[in-house]
Design an enzyme around this catalytic site. Structure first.
Site, short mmCIF file in Angstrom:
data_model
loop_
_atom_site.label_atom_id
_atom_site.label_comp_id
_atom_site.label_asym_id
_atom_site.label_seq_id
_atom_site.Cartn_x
_atom_site.Cartn_y
_atom_site.Cartn_z
N ARG A 204 3.19 -5.44 29.62
CA ARG A 204 4.90 -5.45 30.53
C ARG A 204 5.52 -4.24 31.11
NH1 ARG A 204 2.40 -9.49 31.41
NH2 ARG A 204 3.37 -11.82 30.85
N HIS A 252 0.85 -5.97 39.72
CA HIS A 252 0.95 -7.04 38.50
C HIS A 252 -0.36 -8.13 39.03
CE1 HIS A 252 3.20 -9.01 35.10
NE2 HIS A 252 1.72 -8.79 34.89
P1 NDP Z 1 -2.24 -10.28 21.50
O1 NDP Z 1 -0.85 -10.53 21.43
O2 NDP Z 1 -3.70 -10.75 21.08
O3 NDP Z 1 -2.13 -8.93 21.23
C1 NDP Z 1 -0.64 -7.60 21.26
C2 NDP Z 1 -1.36 -6.60 20.16
O4 NDP Z 1 0.37 -5.95 20.16
C3 NDP Z 1 -1.68 -7.32 19.13
O5 NDP Z 1 -2.47 -6.30 18.50
C4 NDP Z 1 -0.33 -7.28 18.26
O6 NDP Z 1 -0.55 -6.43 17.15
C5 NDP Z 1 0.23 -5.35 18.81
N1 NDP Z 1 2.26 -5.74 18.72
C6 NDP Z 1 3.04 -6.57 19.11
N2 NDP Z 1 4.01 -6.63 18.43
C7 NDP Z 1 3.68 -4.72 17.75
C8 NDP Z 1 4.74 -3.84 17.77
N3 NDP Z 1 5.74 -4.45 17.77
N4 NDP Z 1 4.02 -3.66 17.32
C9 NDP Z 1 2.43 -2.58 16.86
N5 NDP Z 1 1.95 -3.69 17.37
C10 NDP Z 1 2.64 -4.81 18.46
O7 NDP Z 1 -1.86 -10.58 23.04
P2 NDP Z 1 -3.65 -10.70 24.56
O8 NDP Z 1 -4.02 -8.52 24.10
O9 NDP Z 1 -3.46 -11.61 24.89
O10 NDP Z 1 -2.44 -9.50 25.03
C11 NDP Z 1 -1.51 -9.08 26.14
C12 NDP Z 1 -0.55 -8.10 26.95
O11 NDP Z 1 -0.73 -8.21 27.87
C13 NDP Z 1 0.27 -9.52 27.20
O12 NDP Z 1 1.73 -9.93 26.46
C14 NDP Z 1 0.71 -9.60 28.03
O13 NDP Z 1 2.30 -9.00 27.90
C15 NDP Z 1 -0.09 -8.65 28.49
N6 NDP Z 1 -0.72 -8.95 30.28
C16 NDP Z 1 -0.62 -8.50 31.21
C17 NDP Z 1 -1.49 -9.51 32.17
C18 NDP Z 1 -1.41 -8.59 33.69
O14 NDP Z 1 -2.46 -8.88 34.57
N7 NDP Z 1 -1.17 -7.21 33.85
C19 NDP Z 1 -2.32 -10.61 31.80
C20 NDP Z 1 -2.76 -11.10 30.28
C21 NDP Z 1 -1.67 -9.96 29.76
P3 NDP Z 1 -1.24 -7.30 15.57
O15 NDP Z 1 -2.76 -8.11 16.21
O16 NDP Z 1 -1.32 -6.83 14.89
O17 NDP Z 1 0.08 -9.28 16.02
C1 OXD Z 2 -0.14 -13.18 31.84
C2 OXD Z 2 0.01 -12.36 33.13
O1 OXD Z 2 0.40 -12.76 31.30
O2 OXD Z 2 -0.96 -12.34 34.14
O3 OXD Z 2 -1.02 -13.60 31.93
O4 OXD Z 2 0.83 -10.69 32.77
#
Ligand code: NDP
Ligand code: OXD
Length: 289
Positions: A204, A252
Site C-alpha cells: 500500500r 496500482h
Molecule cells: P495477509 O493479511 O495475508 O498478510 C499480511 C502480512 O503482513 C502478514 O504476514 C502480517 O503478519 C504482516 N503484517 C501486518 N502488519 C504487520 C506489522 N505491524 N508488523 C509486521 N508484520 C505485519 O495479506 P495478503 O498477503 O493477502 O495481502 C497483503 C497486502 O497486499 C494487502 O493488505 C494489500 O494492501 C496488498 N495488495 C496489493 C495489491 C496490488 O495490486 N498492489 C493487490 C492485492 C493486495 P502476520 O502473518 O504475523 O499476521
Molecule cells: C487489493 C488491491 O488490495 O488490488 O486487492 O490493491
C-alpha cells in the site's frame, strides 16, 4: 442471486450482503439486514477507514488467481532489477551493444519480503524456486521451509541488514503507515552483489514515504525501486518519481481482482454462510488487516 447495483439498491431491508471496493461514505449504513461485507480486494484499509462501518463481518478477497498475479509482479520486478533491464532498455534506445555488467546469479542475491502473509509466502516460494536467498518478516513467528523468517519490530533491523532487494507486501495499518522511510531504507544491506539496495512496494502506498525514497536514491541508500502503490493515487503528474531513471512505476495493478474469481469466491462464501458454516478470511478490525 438477486443483485442490486448501488445506489439503485431498492428496499434497504432487502440487502443481506454487500460487495465493495471503495464504498462512498454512508453507502453501507442503514442496511438493517446486512450480514456480511465482502471486499473485492485483499487489502481493506479503505473499507475500515469508513466512518460508519456497520458491525458485521468484513471478509477480504483471498484467491489463487489474485495470489498468482501478485507473484508474477514480484518475480518480474525482482528479475528486472537483478538482470538490469532498465539499463539495457536505455542502451537499446541508444542502439548501444554493451555486453558486460556484473551478472550475479540469483543465489548470490538476498530478497527480503516484508509481510509474509498469503501473498508474501507465495512470492517467497516462487522466488526461492528461482534460486534467490529469501527471508520474510511478519508480526507473528512463522516457519516456512527454505525461508529465513523474522518476526516483530525487534528483529526488523536484522532482516533489513541481510536484504539486497526489499519487497513490501504489507497492509496499510496504523503500525505500518510510513514505515518505508529514510531510516528503514538506510538499514538495507550495503555489501550485496547489486550496485545497491532495491525497493519493490506492491502493498500500500501509505506504507511508504515518497520524499524519503527519493532522498535515499539520491544518497545511494537505494539503487532502484519499483512502485505499484503511492501515497496519493493516481500518482500526481508533478511527482519527481515519474522522471527518475531508476524508478519503475505501475498504476496500482500489480494484482487486479479478476471479476469471475471474485464472483466464485463470494458465491461460495455465501453458500457456506447459509449452511451455517463459518466465513473464511474475516478481517481482524483491531489488527487492521
Ligand atoms: P495477509 O493479511 O495475508 O498478510 C499480511 C502480512 O503482513 C502478514 O504476514 C502480517 O503478519 C504482516 N503484517 C501486518 N502488519 C504487520 C506489522 N505491524 N508488523 C509486521 N508484520 C505485519 O495479506 P495478503 O498477503 O493477502 O495481502 C497483503 C497486502 O497486499 C494487502 O493488505 C494489500 O494492501 C496488498 N495488495 C496489493 C495489491 C496490488 O495490486 N498492489 C493487490 C492485492 C493486495 P502476520 O502473518 O504475523 O499476521
Ligand atoms: C487489493 C488491491 O488490495 O488490488 O486487492 O490493491
Amino acid at each position: 442471486m438477486d443483485v442490486r447495483l448501488w445506489p439503485e439498491t431498492g428496499k434497504e431491508s432487502d440487502i443481506r450482503y454487500a460487495l465493495v471496493w471503495k464504498p462512498p461514505e454512508g453507502a453501507l449504513k442503514d442496511l438493517p439486514n446486512l450480514e456480511v461485507i465482502f471486499s473485492i480486494g485483499a487489502g481493506v484499509d479503505h473499507v475500515l477507514g469508513q466512518a460508519d462501518l456497520p458491525d458485521v463481518p468484513l471478509v477480504r478477497f483471498v484467491d489463487p488467481n489474485l495470489t498468482m498475479r501478485m507473484t508474477e509482479y514480484v518475480c518480474l520486478h525482482v528479475l528486472l532489477h537483478h538482470r538490469r533491464m532498465p539499463d539495457y532498455m536505455q542502451l537499446q534506445n541508444k542502439r548501444t551493444w554493451k555486453e558486460f555488467w556484473p551478472q550475479p546469479s540469483a543465489e548470490e542475491i538476498r530478497v527480503g519480503i516484508l509481510g509474509l502473509g498469503v501473498l508474501g509466502q507465495d512470492a517467497a516460494e516462487k522466488l526461492k524456486a528461482l534460486g534467490y536467498q529469501i527471508a520474510g518478516w511478519s508480526r507473528s513467528e512463522k516457519s516456512v521451509t527454505g525461508i529465513e523468517t523474522f518476526a516483530g519490530d525487534d528483529n526488523l533491523d536484522a532482516f533489513l541488514g541481510r536484504t539486497d532487494i526489499l519487497v513490501c507486501l504489507l497492509p496499510h495499518t496504523p503500525e505500518t503507515e510510513g514505515m518505508l522511510n529514510r531510516s528503514l531504507l538506510a538499514k538495507l544491506a550495503k555489501d550485496g552483489r547489486l550496485p545497491g539496495p532495491v525497493l519493490i512496494n506492491a502493498g500500500r502506498g501509505k506504507v511508504q514515504k515518497e520524499a524519503d525514497i527519493l532522498a535515499a536514491l539520491d544518497a545511494d541508500d537505494l539503487w532502484a525501486a519499483s512502485l505499484d502503490v503511492f501515497e496519493e493515487e493516481p500518482l500526481p503528474a508533478s511527482s519527481p518519481l515519474w522522471d527518475h531513471s531508476r524508478v519503475v512505476i505501475t498504476p496500482h495493478n500489480a494484482s487486479v481482482s479478476d471479476y469471475k474469481a471474485v464472483c466464485r469466491y463470494v458465491l461460495d462464501q455465501i453458500a457456506q454462510h447459509e449452511r451455517g458454516e463459518p466465513l473464511r478470511n474475516i478481517v481482524d478490525a483491531k489488527k487492521g488487516y
